[in-house]
Motif scaffolding. Structure first.
Motif, PDB file in Angstrom:
ATOM      1  N   GLY A 105      53.875  36.857  51.428  1.00 31.08           N
ATOM      2  CA  GLY A 105      54.389  35.832  50.525  1.00 31.08           C
ATOM      3  C   GLY A 105      53.762  35.969  49.149  1.00 31.08           C
ATOM      4  N   ALA A 106      54.026  34.996  48.295  1.00 26.14           N
ATOM      5  CA  ALA A 106      53.441  35.025  46.951  1.00 26.14           C
ATOM      6  C   ALA A 106      52.182  34.161  46.943  1.00 26.14           C
ATOM      7  CB  ALA A 106      54.449  34.499  45.942  1.00 26.14           C
ATOM      8  N   PHE A 107      51.132  34.649  46.293  1.00 21.05           N
ATOM      9  CA  PHE A 107      49.871  33.908  46.252  1.00 21.05           C
ATOM     10  C   PHE A 107      49.372  33.828  44.821  1.00 21.05           C
ATOM     11  CE2 PHE A 107      49.902  35.926  50.436  1.00 21.05           C
ATOM     12  CZ  PHE A 107      49.739  34.813  51.243  1.00 21.05           C
ATOM     13  N   ASP A 108      48.752  32.697  44.490  1.00 20.05           N
ATOM     14  CA  ASP A 108      48.089  32.581  43.194  1.00 20.05           C
ATOM     15  C   ASP A 108      46.612  32.810  43.406  1.00 20.05           C
ATOM     16  OD1 ASP A 108      50.216  32.012  41.432  1.00 20.05           O
ATOM     17  OD2 ASP A 108      50.414  30.044  42.397  1.00 20.05           O
ATOM     18  N   ALA A 109      46.048  33.690  42.605  1.00 18.39           N
ATOM     19  CA  ALA A 109      44.618  33.977  42.739  1.00 18.39           C
ATOM     20  C   ALA A 109      43.963  33.867  41.375  1.00 18.39           C
ATOM     21  CB  ALA A 109      44.436  35.382  43.294  1.00 18.39           C
ATOM     22  N   THR A 110      42.656  33.660  41.387  1.00 17.06           N
ATOM     23  CA  THR A 110      41.924  33.808  40.134  1.00 17.06           C
ATOM     24  C   THR A 110      41.017  35.025  40.281  1.00 17.06           C
ATOM     25  OG1 THR A 110      40.152  32.398  40.919  1.00 17.06           O
ATOM     26  CG2 THR A 110      41.889  31.320  39.664  1.00 17.06           C
ATOM     27  N   THR A 111      40.759  35.708  39.164  1.00 12.86           N
ATOM     28  CA  THR A 111      39.955  36.926  39.241  1.00 12.86           C
ATOM     29  C   THR A 111      38.796  36.865  38.246  1.00 12.86           C
ATOM     30  OG1 THR A 111      41.370  37.990  37.608  1.00 12.86           O
ATOM     31  CG2 THR A 111      41.923  38.349  39.915  1.00 12.86           C
ATOM     32  N   GLU A 112      37.704  37.457  38.664  1.00 15.97           N
ATOM     33  CA  GLU A 112      36.561  37.631  37.754  1.00 15.97           C
ATOM     34  C   GLU A 112      36.087  39.061  37.901  1.00 15.97           C
ATOM     35  OE1 GLU A 112      34.647  33.387  38.891  1.00 15.97           O
ATOM     36  OE2 GLU A 112      33.316  34.789  37.835  1.00 15.97           O
ATOM     37  N   GLU A 113      36.114  39.799  36.791  1.00 15.88           N
ATOM     38  CA  GLU A 113      35.659  41.193  36.842  1.00 15.88           C
ATOM     39  C   GLU A 113      34.482  41.350  35.902  1.00 15.88           C
ATOM     40  OE1 GLU A 113      39.088  44.342  36.752  1.00 15.88           O
ATOM     41  OE2 GLU A 113      39.799  42.495  35.833  1.00 15.88           O
ATOM     42  N   ASP A 139      29.264  53.159  35.659  1.00 17.47           N
ATOM     43  CA  ASP A 139      29.606  53.284  37.083  1.00 17.47           C
ATOM     44  C   ASP A 139      29.409  51.999  37.887  1.00 17.47           C
ATOM     45  OD1 ASP A 139      26.902  53.183  36.969  1.00 17.47           O
ATOM     46  OD2 ASP A 139      26.555  55.211  37.718  1.00 17.47           O
ATOM     47  N   ARG A 140      29.300  50.855  37.230  1.00 15.55           N
ATOM     48  CA  ARG A 140      29.169  49.628  38.008  1.00 15.55           C
ATOM     49  C   ARG A 140      30.375  48.717  37.778  1.00 15.55           C
ATOM     50  NH1 ARG A 140      23.895  51.001  37.044  1.00 15.55           N
ATOM     51  NH2 ARG A 140      22.502  50.823  38.853  1.00 15.55           N
ATOM     52  N   TYR A 141      30.902  48.180  38.889  1.00 15.72           N
ATOM     53  CA  TYR A 141      32.116  47.366  38.806  1.00 15.72           C
ATOM     54  C   TYR A 141      32.075  46.285  39.866  1.00 15.72           C
ATOM     55  CZ  TYR A 141      37.075  46.073  39.088  1.00 15.72           C
ATOM     56  OH  TYR A 141      38.255  45.381  39.109  1.00 15.72           O
ATOM     57  N   LYS A 142      32.499  45.103  39.500  1.00 16.28           N
ATOM     58  CA  LYS A 142      32.570  44.030  40.480  1.00 16.28           C
ATOM     59  C   LYS A 142      33.823  43.194  40.228  1.00 16.28           C
ATOM     60  CE  LYS A 142      29.819  40.178  42.288  1.00 16.28           C
ATOM     61  NZ  LYS A 142      28.509  39.517  42.158  1.00 16.28           N
ATOM     62  N   MET A 143      34.534  42.903  41.285  1.00 17.24           N
ATOM     63  CA  MET A 143      35.740  42.076  41.169  1.00 17.24           C
ATOM     64  C   MET A 143      35.678  41.000  42.240  1.00 17.24           C
ATOM     65  SD  MET A 143      39.146  41.314  40.904  1.00 17.24           S
ATOM     66  CE  MET A 143      40.539  42.370  40.669  1.00 17.24           C
ATOM     67  N   VAL A 144      35.795  39.739  41.811  1.00 13.55           N
ATOM     68  CA  VAL A 144      35.880  38.640  42.782  1.00 13.55           C
ATOM     69  C   VAL A 144      37.278  38.044  42.646  1.00 13.55           C
ATOM     70  CG1 VAL A 144      34.925  36.434  43.559  1.00 13.55           C
ATOM     71  CG2 VAL A 144      33.426  38.151  42.508  1.00 13.55           C
ATOM     72  N   MET A 145      38.037  38.101  43.735  1.00  6.11           N
ATOM     73  CA  MET A 145      39.382  37.527  43.713  1.00  6.11           C
ATOM     74  C   MET A 145      39.363  36.312  44.633  1.00  6.11           C
ATOM     75  SD  MET A 145      43.099  39.246  44.248  1.00  6.11           S
ATOM     76  CE  MET A 145      42.556  40.355  45.470  1.00  6.11           C
ATOM     77  N   THR A 146      39.726  35.152  44.079  1.00  4.80           N
ATOM     78  CA  THR A 146      39.713  33.934  44.895  1.00  4.80           C
ATOM     79  C   THR A 146      41.137  33.534  45.233  1.00  4.80           C
ATOM     80  OG1 THR A 146      37.736  33.307  43.684  1.00  4.80           O
ATOM     81  CG2 THR A 146      38.751  31.610  45.064  1.00  4.80           C
TER      82      THR A 146
END
Lengths: 702, 450
Positions: free
Chosen positions: A529-537, A543-550
């Motif tokens: 289905g379709a979802f609404d998320a918020t993201t913080e990158e 070489d460092r990366y972080k993604m939080v998807m709520t």
């Protein structure tokens, strides 16, 4: 009269057999045949142009109906192959008032069948329901025919299923051989392309194409319907009128297809090195279904390859033990399809089997039918007609063919009379005029190195690796991203990069970015289905990366900490699987509108080559990205690359727009993400911070 | 709230519709007879079209094969077309064909069946053909060897070349430890190579005898005349020895098993969960069939809905019971979509079964499964051949041809509690054999290099 002739010839034959080995019994003679007439159909045309046939048959409490519409694969451009099948398949997946699952339940609850599919010339919608649910069956059939929703999520779902299906079928020689045969024999004719499409063509099909194809072709003026079973003609007509009577849609004129190209001698080999058995097709163009010689040719084919006792099966199977089956046949359509002989044999016997087929075809042309073969073919064709029209559904489907192929209305009523009238001389003449044994196409799908040399005697020979085949490409080969690297492409690529860097704020400014923090909203379109998320990158170059998807149900964290990766789902924390590390690493250069890509290219850390006047191919390590720039602003407009999708490797495209100035640097605030041609998500940034001072500790595993 | 009661109303309505007389298939008038030599005859007249389907059922299948002769029952079936006293090699096909008929044969675990559908005025000729090859088989050594090659090509086509072709063999091998269902009817190449012409004659004289055969016919004939014609051509064939029957027992499964199979032809991961079921004819089979329908019949079935539609973790998902004379099996099967995890799909399969053991299926699902079964009894028995297939199954494997007309009632009687009980009993985790089939890419790469 005819029965007597037949009897005489059979007893003559039996007498011959008896003469060879003395005390043999002869088969008992038949009794007088029970007369049988082709069942009558009643027909009428509704005011909206829909032609209706009813075949009454009260033997079982069952009502079946088939609607056909001139909307087959032949009406589709090659690069959109699969469009007709996809459109038909989606009819079953939801209407403006019923979802896919509601439809499935309505059908399953009463034990009915409802289906839709596409052929070369026509698409068909069919239902069969028990008598007490006949009205429901017709209602559902009309609903999916007239009001399909073509919901984006259903399209996405069908596309994903089809792509996974291809992953299985493309490893099967039995699947590939007829497709290769059709392309080799029919060239670039509309019938030559795979009806279910190819992995590449399905990616070209968008919802607009499906809706457009439906609107252009599905109309009562291009359709006809047959109802068969436990109904009177009055009841049958009333059912159709009730649910299809108000169907009004303009009909496009019926376009006539060109005939396929002339035959030529050629060999096409598809190499499957793990195959233990080779699939073989030999043939050339056939005849249209309404060709005057069609019946004679079909009877001739009975003799060559249309039965167990046919010449090709007796030789290859019974006498040589080379195969489990060898046969031949026509694929009659409104235009000529193919005439093909086909078989399969163990790898080491491939060349032998093909040589035998070629010899048999030559012999066939010289001597199409002995008297005994002719008599047998005719007796069979006459006798089997009663069996093949035993059920009301079988009768209805024959009646429908009249309409598709422009055959006379009384074609099936007179069928046996017309078969009876064919003479051996007519059959031979028709076959000899038709068959061109010096212009045969040979297709073999199997372990090529064991037989390819031996096949070269049959014509110009091509060997294509199984994994390279593309049934829609003009040369049958998948286009490989082969960029000819030269000084010129490199210089042009560099120039495009320099323009983009300048447009974004200049190299010095871009290089001054050590870390970034991005917050945003993401609208995800997933199978569920379709979802609404918020993201913080957050990114700390290089070489460092972080993604939080709520998401509404939980938060998902994915991190690269410079040496390894980890992820968290809700309270669960785990290491990132090894194969996912390079996947996630793709986010570092592509995030923030591709700042990392540009800097790497401008400072020589990535290789770039222009592939057109607005696109470069960017390469670093094993990662390749096609970057397309807006011609007016020079800013990156699209990043295209391969990434892990919902159901495996996917062609991913991220379209960038809404550039805003942040500390003198242009940042794309919105992005549209597509995978395999289907929308996967829409992102909008809400907060961008350049050099906020992200610390390495922020990436440590929890 | 309104919505719920509305749908409840619909369900009640539906349950009532279930029993309407209009949707009951017309019964067959079945006539049975037995000749002194033990040949059984099962006939059902239907004169609506001038067509007959005639079958001869031999009660011998792949489970009756000797050690090191897997695939022999099927190989033998091919020999039945290679000539008898009055019919030359392949003549059988030609004679049926020039009569305007079609024919074929198949070999399964428990039975071997030969059939022809033909214009009804050729009835005696078909009976004569069948009698001739039961009375005598006349196959040359050379023809035997050629036919063996044909069967090997059949094995390559269906089992060795296509993706997942050897899946059934893997399932059987891992499901049965003793019982001769542990090999599939196609047999192994090795055993096919060992078979000889002597085996053919032995097999014929042991199993192809009137006391192991049943003639089934449905269609346009007069029953009395048909019995007379069968008697005329079959009664002189002597009765054979008593038929040896399998007595092997399959040990009860008490702990689950898990096996990983590397398959060089598999393009995607696949998972199978198999369970032992009671034999054909056991009273629990009806509830188990209803459970199978709820699990995998149609696009609203539980497995399709969960694995294929919602999760999209599987390309295809099915649960199916295979009822045989001996210990039978149920298997859940899913082909894992690209990029999905095989263990998760296995868990989903297991969860779906577990859910049915935990709580009863809904009335709606039960009504749906029953309607599908009733529809199957009508839609699936349209022609004479389809009716003869089921009549033969009732007569030979269930030993009671009248079940043709009464089986539907047994499905109608199944309750939600029955379904829950049988799922709990037979599809339990500790009775599960789990197979993970994974692509063997090293093999494919190796072949590509050569």
């Amino acid at each position: 009269m005819r029965t007597i002739t037949l009897l005489t010839s059979i007893s003559l034959l039996a007498a011959t057999l008896a003469a060879q080995t003395a005390p043999k019994q002869t088969p008992p003679p038949p009794t007088a045949p029970r007369p049988f007439d082709f069942p009558k159909a009643t027909s009428k045309t509704l005011p909206n142009g829909l032609r209706v046939y009813v075949v009454e048959d009260h033997r079982l409490p069952l009502v079946a109906a088939t609607l056909q519409v001139l909307a087959g694969n032949a009406y589709v451009a090659p690069e959109k192959s699969g469009l007709a099948s996809m459109t038909a398949g989606l009819l079953r997946e939801g209407t403006t008032t019923r979802t896919s699952q509601q439809l499935a339940k309505a059908v399953d609850n009463v034990g009915g069948n409802l289906s839709a599919s596409a052929g070369d010339d026509i698409s068909g919608v069919a239902m069969s329901f028990m008598k007490s649910y006949a009205s429901l069956g017709m209602e559902l059939m009309a609903d999916i025919t007239r009001n399909p929703a073509f919901a984006q999520e259903e399209i996405d779902r069908q596309m994903r299923q089809a792509q996974s299906g291809f992953a299985v079928s493309y490893t099967n020689p039995e699947y590939l051989a007829p497709l290769a045969g059709a392309r080799a024999i029919l060239g670039a004719h509309p019938y030559a392309y795979p009806g279910e499409g190819t992995p590449a063509t399905l990616r070209n099909i968008k919802r607009d194409d499906i809706v457009g194809f439906y609107k252009a072709n599905y109309s009562p003026g291009r359709a006809w319907i047959a109802v068969a079973g436990d109904v009177t003609p009055a009841e049958g007509f009333a059912l159709v009128e009730k649910y299809f009577g108000t169907w009004n849609a303009p009909a496009a004129p019926d376009t006539k297809l060109a005939p396929p190209p002339a035959p030529k001698a050629q060999v096409l080999i598809v190499d499957m090195p793990t195959a233990v058995q080779t699939q073989i097709v030999v043939g050339h163009v056939g005849v249209p279904r309404n060709h005057p010689d069609y019946l004679a040719l079909v009877m001739a084919n009975q003799i060559f390859g249309g039965s167990f006792n046919s010449r090709i099966n007796m030789k290859l199977r019974a006498n040589e033990g080379l195969t489990y089956g060898a046969r031949s046949g026509f694929e009659p359509n409104r235009q000529a399809g193919g005439f093909q002989a086909s078989t399969f044999t163990r790898t080491e016997k491939t060349a032998d089997a093909i040589r035998m087929i070629m010899d048999l075809l030559k012999e066939f042309k010289e001597n199409p039918a002995t008297q005994a073969e002719f008599d047998e073919a005719k007796a069979y064709t006459l006798g089997v007609f009663g069996i093949s029209t035993e059920t009301s559904g079988a009768v209805a489907s024959r009646i429908l063919t009249n309409y598709v192929y422009n055959l006379p209305e009384d074609y099936w009523v007179n069928y046996r009379k017309n078969v009876q009238a064919i003479t051996r001389e007519q059959l031979s003449a028709a076959l000899q005029k038709f068959l061109q044994t010096d212009k045969l196409t040979v297709v073999a799908v199997g372990n090529a190195k064991e037989f390819s040399k031996a096949l070269e005697v049959y014509g110009p020979t091509r060997v294509i690796k199984g994994e390279d085949i593309d049934f829609v490409a003009a040369d049958l080969l998948k286009v490989k991203e082969k960029v000819v690297v030269s000084g010129a492409t490199s210089a042009a690529g560099k120039a495009l990069i320099d323009q983009a860097v300048a447009a974004m704020g200049g190299l010095a400014k871009l290089q001054s970015i050590k870390d970034i923090s991005l917050k945003g909203k993401l609208k995800l379109t997933l199978p569920q289905g379709a979802f609404d998320a918020t993201t913080e990158e957050i990114i700390l170059y290089p070489d460092r990366y972080k993604m939080v998807m709520t998401l509404p149900m939980m938060a998902i964290t994915q991190v690269l900490d410079g040496s390894a990766g980890w992820m968290a789902q809700g309270a669960q924390v785990m290491d990132l699987p090894a194969q996912m590390v390079p996947e996630l690493a793709k986010s570092i250069p592509t995030s923030g509108g591709g700042i990392g890509l540009l800097v790497a290219a401008a400072t020589g850390k990535a290789e770039v080559n222009a592939v057109s006047d607005d696109t470069v191919l960017w390469k670093s390590g094993g990662f390749e990205v096609k970057v397309t720039f807006d011609k007016a602003t020079h800013l990156p407009a699209k990043l295209a690359y391969k990434a892990q999708g919902m159901t495996g490797p996917a062609e991913t495209e991220s379209s960038l727009s809404d550039y805003k100035d942040v500390d003198g640097i242009k940042i794309a605030y919105t992005s549209l993400i597509m995978q395999n041609g289907q929308k996967m998500g829409e992102g909008a940034l809400t907060e961008v911070k350049l050099n906020p001072g992200v610390a390495p500790e922020s990436f440590k595993k929890k | 709230m309104t919505k719920i009661s509305a749908s409840l109303f619909a369900i009640t309505l539906c349950a009532q519709c279930l029993a309407t007389a209009a949707d009951t298939p017309p019964p067959l008038k079945i006539h049975t007879a037995e000749l002194p030599n033990g040949l059984k005859i099962v006939l059902a007249e239907d004169r609506s079209r001038p067509v007959i389907n005639l079958q001869v059922w031999y009660h011998v299948g792949s489970k009756d094969e000797k050690v090191n002769r897997t695939g022999f029952a099927h190989l033998f079936e091919h020999m039945m077309f290679r000539g008898s006293k009055n019919v030359g090699p392949e003549e059988h096909m030609r004679i049926v064909r020039e009569s305007g008929g079609v024919l074929n044969a198949y070999t399964s675990f428990d039975q071997t069946v030969y059939w022809q559908t033909f214009p009804s005025n050729f009835l005696e000729r078909m009976i004569w053909l069948e009698a001739d090859r039961l009375a005598s088989l006349d196959v040359s050594e050379a023809n035997f060897k050629k036919e063996r090659e044909v069967v090997k090509e059949e094995r390559r086509l269906r089992f060795e070349n296509p993706p997942y072709g050897t899946l059934l063999e893997e399932v059987l091998k891992n499901t049965f430890t003793n019982y001769p269902y542990k090999h599939s009817p196609i047999g192994s190449m090795e055993d096919l190579n060992k078979a000889s012409i002597t085996d053919v004659q032995e097999f014929h004289s042991l199993y192809y005898v009137p006391n192991n055969a049943t003639i089934v016919a449905v269609g346009d004939f007069d029953t009395k005349e048909a019995v007379a014609l069968i008697t005329k051509h079959f009664s002189s064939i002597p009765k054979g020895k008593p038929i040896p029957r399998i007595t092997t027992k399959e040990p009860e499964l008490t702990a689950g098993r898990e096996v990983t199979v590397k398959d060089k032809k598999a393009p995607l991961d696949a998972v199978v969960t198999a369970y032992h079921l009671p034999s054909l004819g056991h009273p629990d089979t009806y509830a188990l069939e209803i459970a199978s329908a709820i699990l995998s019949s149609g696009q609203s079935s539980r497995l399709y809905k969960r694995l294929v539609y919602d999760e999209q973790s599987a390309l295809a998902a099915q649960g199916q019971s295979l009822f045989l004379e001996g210990p039978s099996i149920f298997f859940g099967f899913a082909v894992v979509n690209q990029g999905k995890n095989i263990k998760e799909v296995a868990t989903s399969l297991e969860y779906t079964f577990g859910e049915m053991a935990e709580k009863p299926v809904t009335d709606e699902e039960l009504g749906k499964a029953k309607n599908q079964t009733i529809a199957g009894f009508i839609l699936g028995r349209e022609g004479v051949q389809a009716r003869a297939d089921f009549l033969g199954r009732c007569a030979v494997l269930l030993n009671n041809p009248e079940l043709y007309n009464t089986e539907l009632e047994n499905y109608r009687k199944v309750t939600a509690a029955d379904v829950q009980r049988v799922v709990k009993k037979y599809l339990a985790k500790n009775r599960q054999i789990k197979l993970f089939i994974q692509p063997d890419q090293s093999a494919a790469k190796e072949a590509a290099k050569q």
